[in-house]
Write a protein that holds these residues in place. Structure first.
Motif, PDB file in Angstrom:
ATOM      1  N   VAL A 118       0.861  -1.180   0.000  1.00  0.00           N
ATOM      2  CA  VAL A 118       0.000   0.000   0.000  1.00  0.00           C
ATOM      3  C   VAL A 118       0.900   1.233   0.000  1.00  0.00           C
ATOM      4  CG1 VAL A 118      -1.827   1.278   1.184  1.00  0.00           C
ATOM      5  CG2 VAL A 118      -1.778  -1.224   1.296  1.00  0.00           C
ATOM      6  N   CYS A 119       0.819   2.014  -1.065  1.00  0.00           N
ATOM      7  CA  CYS A 119       1.618   3.238  -1.179  1.00  0.00           C
ATOM      8  C   CYS A 119       0.731   4.441  -0.911  1.00  0.00           C
ATOM      9  CB  CYS A 119       2.216   3.370  -2.579  1.00  0.00           C
ATOM     10  SG  CYS A 119       3.470   2.148  -2.965  1.00  0.00           S
ATOM     11  N   GLY A 120       1.100   5.232   0.088  1.00  0.00           N
ATOM     12  CA  GLY A 120       0.354   6.450   0.361  1.00  0.00           C
ATOM     13  C   GLY A 120       0.700   7.506  -0.676  1.00  0.00           C
ATOM     14  N   THR A 121      -0.292   7.961  -1.447  1.00  0.00           N
ATOM     15  CA  THR A 121      -0.084   9.075  -2.367  1.00  0.00           C
ATOM     16  C   THR A 121      -1.100  10.167  -2.019  1.00  0.00           C
ATOM     17  OG1 THR A 121      -1.460   8.181  -4.174  1.00  0.00           O
ATOM     18  CG2 THR A 121       0.843   7.523  -4.125  1.00  0.00           C
ATOM     19  N   ALA A 122      -1.552  10.938  -2.981  1.00  0.00           N
ATOM     20  CA  ALA A 122      -2.369  12.104  -2.631  1.00  0.00           C
ATOM     21  C   ALA A 122      -3.412  12.407  -3.696  1.00  0.00           C
ATOM     22  CB  ALA A 122      -1.466  13.324  -2.442  1.00  0.00           C
ATOM     23  N   VAL A 123      -4.491  13.080  -3.262  1.00  0.00           N
ATOM     24  CA  VAL A 123      -5.519  13.500  -4.210  1.00  0.00           C
ATOM     25  C   VAL A 123      -5.005  14.612  -5.116  1.00  0.00           C
ATOM     26  CG1 VAL A 123      -7.456  12.818  -2.747  1.00  0.00           C
ATOM     27  CG2 VAL A 123      -6.525  15.134  -2.543  1.00  0.00           C
ATOM     28  N   GLY A 124      -3.800  15.114  -4.843  1.00  0.00           N
ATOM     29  CA  GLY A 124      -3.167  16.052  -5.753  1.00  0.00           C
ATOM     30  C   GLY A 124      -3.015  15.490  -7.151  1.00  0.00           C
ATOM     31  N   TYR A 125      -3.131  14.176  -7.289  1.00  0.00           N
ATOM     32  CA  TYR A 125      -3.072  13.495  -8.588  1.00  0.00           C
ATOM     33  C   TYR A 125      -4.073  14.109  -9.568  1.00  0.00           C
ATOM     34  CZ  TYR A 125      -3.580   9.661 -11.988  1.00  0.00           C
ATOM     35  OH  TYR A 125      -3.656   8.917 -13.135  1.00  0.00           O
ATOM     36  N   TYR A 126      -5.232  14.531  -9.066  1.00  0.00           N
ATOM     37  CA  TYR A 126      -6.317  14.984  -9.944  1.00  0.00           C
ATOM     38  C   TYR A 126      -6.198  16.457 -10.346  1.00  0.00           C
ATOM     39  CZ  TYR A 126      -8.240  10.646  -8.158  1.00  0.00           C
ATOM     40  OH  TYR A 126      -8.410   9.324  -7.801  1.00  0.00           O
ATOM     41  N   GLY A 127      -5.249  17.180  -9.761  1.00  0.00           N
ATOM     42  CA  GLY A 127      -5.140  18.593 -10.062  1.00  0.00           C
ATOM     43  C   GLY A 127      -6.372  19.353  -9.584  1.00  0.00           C
ATOM     44  N   PHE A 144       2.386  20.804 -10.672  1.00  0.00           N
ATOM     45  CA  PHE A 144       3.505  20.090 -10.073  1.00  0.00           C
ATOM     46  C   PHE A 144       3.056  18.877  -9.266  1.00  0.00           C
ATOM     47  CE2 PHE A 144       6.130  19.520  -6.206  1.00  0.00           C
ATOM     48  CZ  PHE A 144       7.248  18.979  -6.816  1.00  0.00           C
ATOM     49  N   LEU A 145       2.049  19.052  -8.386  1.00  0.00           N
ATOM     50  CA  LEU A 145       1.627  17.930  -7.544  1.00  0.00           C
ATOM     51  C   LEU A 145       1.060  16.779  -8.368  1.00  0.00           C
ATOM     52  CD1 LEU A 145      -0.046  19.263  -4.277  1.00  0.00           C
ATOM     53  CD2 LEU A 145       2.094  18.013  -4.534  1.00  0.00           C
ATOM     54  N   ALA A 146       0.291  17.109  -9.402  1.00  0.00           N
ATOM     55  CA  ALA A 146      -0.285  16.058 -10.239  1.00  0.00           C
ATOM     56  C   ALA A 146       0.812  15.259 -10.934  1.00  0.00           C
ATOM     57  CB  ALA A 146      -1.229  16.673 -11.266  1.00  0.00           C
ATOM     58  N   SER A 147       1.800  15.949 -11.496  1.00  0.00           N
ATOM     59  CA  SER A 147       2.881  15.231 -12.171  1.00  0.00           C
ATOM     60  C   SER A 147       3.725  14.450 -11.177  1.00  0.00           C
ATOM     61  CB  SER A 147       3.752  16.213 -12.964  1.00  0.00           C
ATOM     62  OG  SER A 147       4.379  17.150 -12.103  1.00  0.00           O
ATOM     63  N   ALA A 262      -2.230  37.530  -0.746  1.00  0.00           N
ATOM     64  CA  ALA A 262      -1.475  37.325   0.492  1.00  0.00           C
ATOM     65  C   ALA A 262      -0.975  35.887   0.587  1.00  0.00           C
ATOM     66  CB  ALA A 262      -2.335  37.661   1.696  1.00  0.00           C
ATOM     67  N   LEU A 263      -1.814  34.943   0.156  1.00  0.00           N
ATOM     68  CA  LEU A 263      -1.382  33.551   0.163  1.00  0.00           C
ATOM     69  C   LEU A 263      -0.220  33.334  -0.796  1.00  0.00           C
ATOM     70  CD1 LEU A 263      -4.798  31.672   0.286  1.00  0.00           C
ATOM     71  CD2 LEU A 263      -2.985  31.561   1.998  1.00  0.00           C
ATOM     72  N   ARG A 264      -0.272  34.019  -1.936  1.00  0.00           N
ATOM     73  CA  ARG A 264       0.817  33.876  -2.900  1.00  0.00           C
ATOM     74  C   ARG A 264       2.118  34.433  -2.343  1.00  0.00           C
ATOM     75  NH1 ARG A 264      -2.638  35.598  -8.251  1.00  0.00           N
ATOM     76  NH2 ARG A 264      -3.323  33.505  -8.846  1.00  0.00           N
ATOM     77  N   VAL A 265       2.015  35.543  -1.620  1.00  0.00           N
ATOM     78  CA  VAL A 265       3.212  36.117  -1.007  1.00  0.00           C
ATOM     79  C   VAL A 265       3.771  35.175   0.054  1.00  0.00           C
ATOM     80  CG1 VAL A 265       4.071  37.986   0.463  1.00  0.00           C
ATOM     81  CG2 VAL A 265       2.597  38.506  -1.488  1.00  0.00           C
ATOM     82  N   ALA A 266       2.876  34.593   0.858  1.00  0.00           N
ATOM     83  CA  ALA A 266       3.309  33.749   1.979  1.00  0.00           C
ATOM     84  C   ALA A 266       3.774  32.372   1.533  1.00  0.00           C
ATOM     85  CB  ALA A 266       2.174  33.606   2.985  1.00  0.00           C
ATOM     86  N   LEU A 267       3.095  31.803   0.538  1.00  0.00           N
ATOM     87  CA  LEU A 267       3.334  30.403   0.200  1.00  0.00           C
ATOM     88  C   LEU A 267       4.000  30.179  -1.145  1.00  0.00           C
ATOM     89  CD1 LEU A 267      -0.094  28.918   1.356  1.00  0.00           C
ATOM     90  CD2 LEU A 267       2.027  29.055   2.660  1.00  0.00           C
ATOM     91  N   GLY A 268       4.064  31.218  -1.982  1.00  0.00           N
ATOM     92  CA  GLY A 268       4.649  31.039  -3.296  1.00  0.00           C
ATOM     93  C   GLY A 268       3.792  30.138  -4.157  1.00  0.00           C
ATOM     94  N   GLU A 269       4.431  29.248  -4.924  1.00  0.00           N
ATOM     95  CA  GLU A 269       3.719  28.387  -5.870  1.00  0.00           C
ATOM     96  C   GLU A 269       2.723  27.463  -5.177  1.00  0.00           C
ATOM     97  OE1 GLU A 269       4.801  24.954  -9.213  1.00  0.00           O
ATOM     98  OE2 GLU A 269       6.402  26.163  -8.308  1.00  0.00           O
ATOM     99  N   PHE A 270       3.010  27.068  -3.930  1.00  0.00           N
ATOM    100  CA  PHE A 270       2.113  26.178  -3.196  1.00  0.00           C
ATOM    101  C   PHE A 270       0.739  26.808  -2.985  1.00  0.00           C
ATOM    102  CE2 PHE A 270       0.956  24.231   1.084  1.00  0.00           C
ATOM    103  CZ  PHE A 270       0.413  23.094   0.526  1.00  0.00           C
ATOM    104  N   ALA A 271       0.661  28.143  -3.021  1.00  0.00           N
ATOM    105  CA  ALA A 271      -0.624  28.824  -2.832  1.00  0.00           C
ATOM    106  C   ALA A 271      -1.647  28.388  -3.876  1.00  0.00           C
ATOM    107  CB  ALA A 271      -0.438  30.332  -2.884  1.00  0.00           C
ATOM    108  N   GLU A 272      -1.193  28.078  -5.089  1.00  0.00           N
ATOM    109  CA  GLU A 272      -2.133  27.683  -6.137  1.00  0.00           C
ATOM    110  C   GLU A 272      -2.817  26.369  -5.787  1.00  0.00           C
ATOM    111  OE1 GLU A 272      -2.977  29.793  -8.497  1.00  0.00           O
ATOM    112  OE2 GLU A 272      -1.560  31.107  -7.443  1.00  0.00           O
ATOM    113  N   ASP A 273      -2.113  25.494  -5.086  1.00  0.00           N
ATOM    114  CA  ASP A 273      -2.737  24.243  -4.670  1.00  0.00           C
ATOM    115  C   ASP A 273      -3.645  24.448  -3.469  1.00  0.00           C
ATOM    116  OD1 ASP A 273      -1.574  21.632  -6.133  1.00  0.00           O
ATOM    117  OD2 ASP A 273      -0.094  23.233  -6.139  1.00  0.00           O
TER     118      ASP A 273
END
Length: 306
Positions: A118-127, A144-147, A262-273
């Motif tokens: 059982v490999c733990g992955t993430a719903v980030g797969y779906y974008g 990035f997360l999907a890829s 503000a989220l973009r400033v604080a989190l950078g690219e991760f804010a989009e997710d």
């Protein structure tokens, strides 16, 4: 059973090991048997219940996995632990892709391999799925997360080719006080400073820590479950609805809103997710007879509060 676990010191791994070794509850009612757990550690093993491995070098002491009935692979650098610099994105990829490849090759090399990986992955797969609900049949999304998730799951191919049942536990946001993304939310909301993120219309697919552990155990025990399995509660909610539930359960006001910029400033690219929408349904879990102990967000939050 004898079950090997990577990432056993993390949020989910700690709870899973505790459940397996204590015969903890894995469904809404009833307890499961106690199992022998072997932890994979990144140092020399100190006993029969530890196996040395080094995901960066793709090394696993495969002999230590001999006799294991199942392997649950949860290790990987935290997605939200740092800003997504190019260096940290490489660390995220390497910790997951190289680690999964190492585990898959190790179990495939055994004369008597485990019945299931059982490999733990993430719903980030779906974008970003917007308002569209998706289940395990949906294709990968963009970003990035999907890829990363695609590469992550593909790295388990050696185990699949060896005839081992492989399941990918695509986990949503785990509702827990002890860690993860939700662990950061609780103190903010308890202080009365909580609020929606962006416009609040993005869907959050969540799962209680209890149900996450129960679902992992259910996958191990259920022979017909293989491939992707979504570990999310049956009814995803918008961030606005989650915010209202946090305020309602914790009895705190939720007057604030964190604007997109503000989220973009604080989190950078991760804010989009963070601002992205993922409306993910656990079709395969439900079809296999799994029962959620905490199907609603209020129940999940109350469970996290103890």
């Amino acid at each position: 059973m004898r079950i090997a676990v990577t990432g056993s010191s993390g949020l989910i791994g700690t709870a899973l090991v505790r459940s397996l070794t204590a015969g903890g509850t894995s469904r809404a009612e009833g307890s499961e048997e106690r199992h022998e757990v072997v932890r994979l550690v990144r140092r020399a093993a100190r006993g029969a219940d530890e196996v040395e491995w080094d995901p960066a070098r793709q090394y696993v002491d495969a002999a230590g996995l001999d006799g294991c009935d199942a392997v649950v692979h949860l290790a990987g650098a935290g997605v939200g632990d740092h800003r997504w610099t190019e260096a940290y994105k490489k660390e995220l990829r390497d910790s997951r892709v190289l680690g999964t490849a190492a585990i898959a090759e190790a179990v495939a090399s055994l004369e008597t391999p485990p019945r299931v990986l059982v490999c733990g992955t993430a719903v980030g797969y779906y974008g970003d799925t917007g308002d569209r609900a998706v289940d395990e049949s949906a294709p990968p999304g963009a970003g990035f997360l999907a890829s990363l998730c695609e590469e992550w799951e593909a790295a388990a191919a050696p185990a699949e080719e060896a005839g081992i049942r492989v399941a990918f536990a695509r986990t949503g946001l785990v509702v827990a006080r002890e860690g993860g993304a939700w662990g950061r939310l609780f103190p903010i909301f308890r202080a009365g400073l909580g609020g929606r993120l962006g416009n609040g219309r993005q869907y959050w697919s969540y799962i209680s820590l209890h149900d996450e552990v129960a679902a992992l155990r259910h996958i191990v025990d259920t022979a017909e479950l293989s491939g992707p399995v979504n570990l999310t509660a049956p009814t995803p909610l918008t961030n606005r609805e989650v915010t209202e539930a946090m305020g309602r359960v914790l009895r705190r006001p939720t007057p604030f809103a964190v604007p997109r910029f503000a989220l973009r400033v604080a989190l950078g690219e991760f804010a989009e997710d963070v601002l992205g929408s993922q409306r993910v349904l656990p079709k395969k879990l439900l079809d296999s007879g799994f029962t959620f102990a905490h199907p609603s967000i209020d129940a999940a939050i109350r469970a996290a509060m103890g």
